[in-house]
Design an enzyme around this catalytic site. Structure first.
Site, mmCIF file in Angstrom:
data_model
loop_
_atom_site.group_PDB
_atom_site.id
_atom_site.type_symbol
_atom_site.label_atom_id
_atom_site.label_comp_id
_atom_site.label_asym_id
_atom_site.label_seq_id
_atom_site.Cartn_x
_atom_site.Cartn_y
_atom_site.Cartn_z
ATOM 1 N N GLY A 18 -6.179 -3.876 6.733
ATOM 2 C CA GLY A 18 -7.261 -2.892 6.772
ATOM 3 C C GLY A 18 -8.211 -3.076 7.941
ATOM 4 N N THR B 171 -0.741 1.935 6.501
ATOM 5 C CA THR B 171 -0.628 0.698 5.734
ATOM 6 C C THR B 171 -0.759 -0.463 6.706
ATOM 7 O OG1 THR B 171 0.788 -0.602 4.265
ATOM 8 C CG2 THR B 171 1.909 0.748 5.906
ATOM 9 N N SER C 294 -11.458 -1.637 2.013
ATOM 10 C CA SER C 294 -10.103 -1.370 2.505
ATOM 11 C C SER C 294 -10.081 -0.107 3.366
ATOM 12 C CB SER C 294 -9.168 -1.179 1.315
ATOM 13 O OG SER C 294 -7.965 -0.612 1.759
ATOM 14 N N THR D 287 0.867 -1.188 0.000
ATOM 15 C CA THR D 287 0.000 0.000 0.000
ATOM 16 C C THR D 287 0.900 1.233 0.000
ATOM 17 O OG1 THR D 287 -1.839 -1.054 1.156
ATOM 18 C CG2 THR D 287 -1.623 1.314 1.475
ATOM 19 N N ARG E 36 -15.146 -6.531 -0.038
ATOM 20 C CA ARG E 36 -14.451 -6.118 1.191
ATOM 21 C C ARG E 36 -13.995 -4.652 1.065
ATOM 22 N NH1 ARG E 36 -8.680 -4.811 2.164
ATOM 23 N NH2 ARG E 36 -8.350 -5.119 4.383
#
Ligand code: GLY
Length: 280
Positions: free
Chosen positions: A206, A203, A184, A154, A182
């Site tokens: 999540g 990062t 994030s 990320t 899903r």
């Protein structure tokens, strides 16, 4: 003026020393380019610029090079927050768009500033974004080998500009192998937040970042008078209660830059015009 970027976590198990070095080199180059851009641009435009460069780099899990979800598709998320206007904008589960952060940037200008799925894709097309294939063979291979690499790669950027304004941007291809649908953290205020006092980009996993409300919590603590260091420390201490896996970078209005990670090793870089620091 301060700028700090991150490229997510470096996984000792899934990635070679060579990949680590390449990521460090890329971060060093991108943070210097972005600092140069910041000399004549705002914090908001600079975080977008830096994250776009990270999205375009296949080594990072955002834009080109994003990880595949359980059904073999790539769905990306990105968010942007302007500390001055207090506007948050973002896209969740956008597909086939090279730079989700550009879409988040365009959403700063409209009323409905957080869009998901089809709505985000249609908005991107309406502002002239072309659809592209963001998949690269390495990520397909990892998918086929069921290599799970939560939170790796990320990307994010936090900036304090020469007018004293702060901004944060974050972009991700997600944690890999997630269920379609899903959400994030990178497209939420848990993963990306800024105001006049502090800017944070996160990062990691999540679900843990959302459970810890990490970015918004650190920024709130700085706003309420805690130092950036103590705000990170208290928020990461709270993550420990559930063994939360996260890392974050931040800058406050005084120009103090800080980072912390719950587990090794987030890769990040900062540059002040003279000194380049690249860490992992
Ligand atoms: N932090 C990236 C994700 O879990 O989606």
């Amino acid at each position: 003026m301060k700028i700090m970027i991150h490229g997510g976590f470096f996984s000792e198990s899934n990635q070679s020393e060579e990949t680590k070095r390449l990521k460090q080199d890329a971060l060093g180059e991108i943070v210097q380019k972005s600092h140069h851009f910041l000399l004549s641009n705002t914090a908001l435009d600079t975080v977008v610029y830096a994250v776009q460069l990270l999205e375009d780099h296949p080594l990072f899990n955002a834009g080109i090079g994003s990880q595949l979800q359980k059904d073999g598709k790539i769905r990306m998320s990105a968010a942007l927050m302007d500390g001055r206007s207090k506007k948050f904008s973002g896209v969740l589960n956008i597909e086939s768009i090279q730079n989700p952060i550009h879409v988040a940037r365009a959403l700063q200008m409209v009323d409905d500033r957080v869009l998901g799925g089809e709505g985000a894709i249609n908005f991107a097309k309406n502002i002239g974004k072309e659809t592209v294939n963001v998949e690269i063979p390495e990520r397909r291979k990892e998918y086929e080998n069921r290599v799970k690499s939560a939170g790796i790669g990320t990307v994010g950027c936090v900036v304090l500009d020469n007018k004293g304004h702060l901004a944060a941007a974050t972009s991700t291809g997600g944690k890999g192998f997630e269920l379609p649908g899903r959400i994030s953290d990178s497209g939420t205020v848990a993963g990306n937040y800024a105001n006049d006092f502090c800017a944070i980009s996160c990062t990691g996993v999540g679900e843990d970042i959302v459970s810890g409300a990490l970015a918004a919590k650190i920024v709130t603590r700085v706003t309420d008078g805690l130092s950036i260091k103590d705000s990170f420390a208290k928020s990461f201490q709270e993550l420990k209660e559930f063994d939360g896996f996260a890392g974050a970078i931040g800058v406050d209005a005084l120009g103090n830059m800080y980072y912390q990670e719950s587990h090794p090793k987030i890769v990040y870089a900062s540059f002040d015009g003279v000194n380049l620091s690249v860490f992992s």
